[in-house]
Design a protein around this motif. Sequence first.
Motif, PDB file in Angstrom:
ATOM      1  N   ASP A  13       9.963  12.044  -7.990  1.00  0.00           N
ATOM      2  CA  ASP A  13      10.016  11.089  -6.888  1.00  0.00           C
ATOM      3  C   ASP A  13      10.702  11.771  -5.711  1.00  0.00           C
ATOM      4  N   VAL A  49       2.361   1.727  -3.442  1.00  0.00           N
ATOM      5  CA  VAL A  49       1.361   2.233  -4.390  1.00  0.00           C
ATOM      6  C   VAL A  49       1.128   3.726  -4.162  1.00  0.00           C
ATOM      7  N   ARG A  50       1.026   4.140  -2.904  1.00  0.00           N
ATOM      8  CA  ARG A  50       0.865   5.575  -2.604  1.00  0.00           C
ATOM      9  C   ARG A  50       2.039   6.374  -3.158  1.00  0.00           C
ATOM     10  N   GLN A  51       3.238   5.855  -2.977  1.00  0.00           N
ATOM     11  CA  GLN A  51       4.429   6.545  -3.463  1.00  0.00           C
ATOM     12  C   GLN A  51       4.402   6.640  -4.993  1.00  0.00           C
ATOM     13  N   LEU A  52       3.995   5.593  -5.662  1.00  0.00           N
ATOM     14  CA  LEU A  52       3.915   5.618  -7.126  1.00  0.00           C
ATOM     15  C   LEU A  52       2.858   6.614  -7.604  1.00  0.00           C
ATOM     16  N   ARG A  53       1.780   6.738  -6.865  1.00  0.00           N
ATOM     17  CA  ARG A  53       0.754   7.722  -7.233  1.00  0.00           C
ATOM     18  C   ARG A  53       1.271   9.143  -7.071  1.00  0.00           C
ATOM     19  N   VAL A  54       2.092   9.372  -6.057  1.00  0.00           N
ATOM     20  CA  VAL A  54       2.704  10.694  -5.884  1.00  0.00           C
ATOM     21  C   VAL A  54       3.595  11.003  -7.084  1.00  0.00           C
ATOM     22  N   GLU A 101       3.344   9.744 -10.037  1.00  0.00           N
ATOM     23  CA  GLU A 101       2.467   9.932 -11.200  1.00  0.00           C
ATOM     24  C   GLU A 101       1.887  11.347 -11.219  1.00  0.00           C
ATOM     25  N   ARG A 102       1.417  11.828 -10.059  1.00  0.00           N
ATOM     26  CA  ARG A 102       0.798  13.161  -9.980  1.00  0.00           C
ATOM     27  C   ARG A 102       1.807  14.281 -10.175  1.00  0.00           C
ATOM     28  N   THR A 103       2.955  14.149  -9.540  1.00  0.00           N
ATOM     29  CA  THR A 103       3.906  15.268  -9.526  1.00  0.00           C
ATOM     30  C   THR A 103       4.996  15.140 -10.577  1.00  0.00           C
ATOM     31  N   ARG A 127       0.835  -1.214   0.000  1.00  0.00           N
ATOM     32  CA  ARG A 127       0.000   0.000   0.000  1.00  0.00           C
ATOM     33  C   ARG A 127       0.866   1.258   0.000  1.00  0.00           C
TER      34      ARG A 127
END
Length: 151
Positions: A106, A94-99, A101-103, A91
């Motif tokens: 990394d 996945v949260r880190q990958l979404r960050v 993706e959004r920004t 989890r």
Amino acid sequence: MSETSGPEGDDASVIARSLHEPEAFAEVFRRHAPDITRYVTRRLGEDAADDVAAETFLAAFRQRNSYDLARPNARPWLYGIATNLMSRHVRAEVRQLRVVERTGADPVTASFAERSDERVSAEAARRSLAGALAALPKGSATRCCWWRGRA
């Protein structure tokens, strides 16, 4: 003698003893760490396995006072803890990958100096940008903000 028992007794008796002698819990680690590490490695890969396996035994040590001493084998309990920690790890990943993706950046790999330079540059441009927006004809600033939201 099985893997879950030794001269010190079964897992339950070792855990019970560890309540008064914390160093006794090392025997539970010795007995089960290789299996737990293999289990985690097969599911998460080598990079995360050592950390999650270590967290498993740390959590078990902290929760040992709630262990059901009627169960002589701690292996199912340890696998349950490891499974919960693996889920938490996935989890978080996945949260880190979404960050990212959004920004598009990394935060873990971006250097602090690079991020600081970006903040200083943005801060320096703030006044001139505010002046330029203020100088636009009436309604243009709204249009500018609308396009920024679409980009």
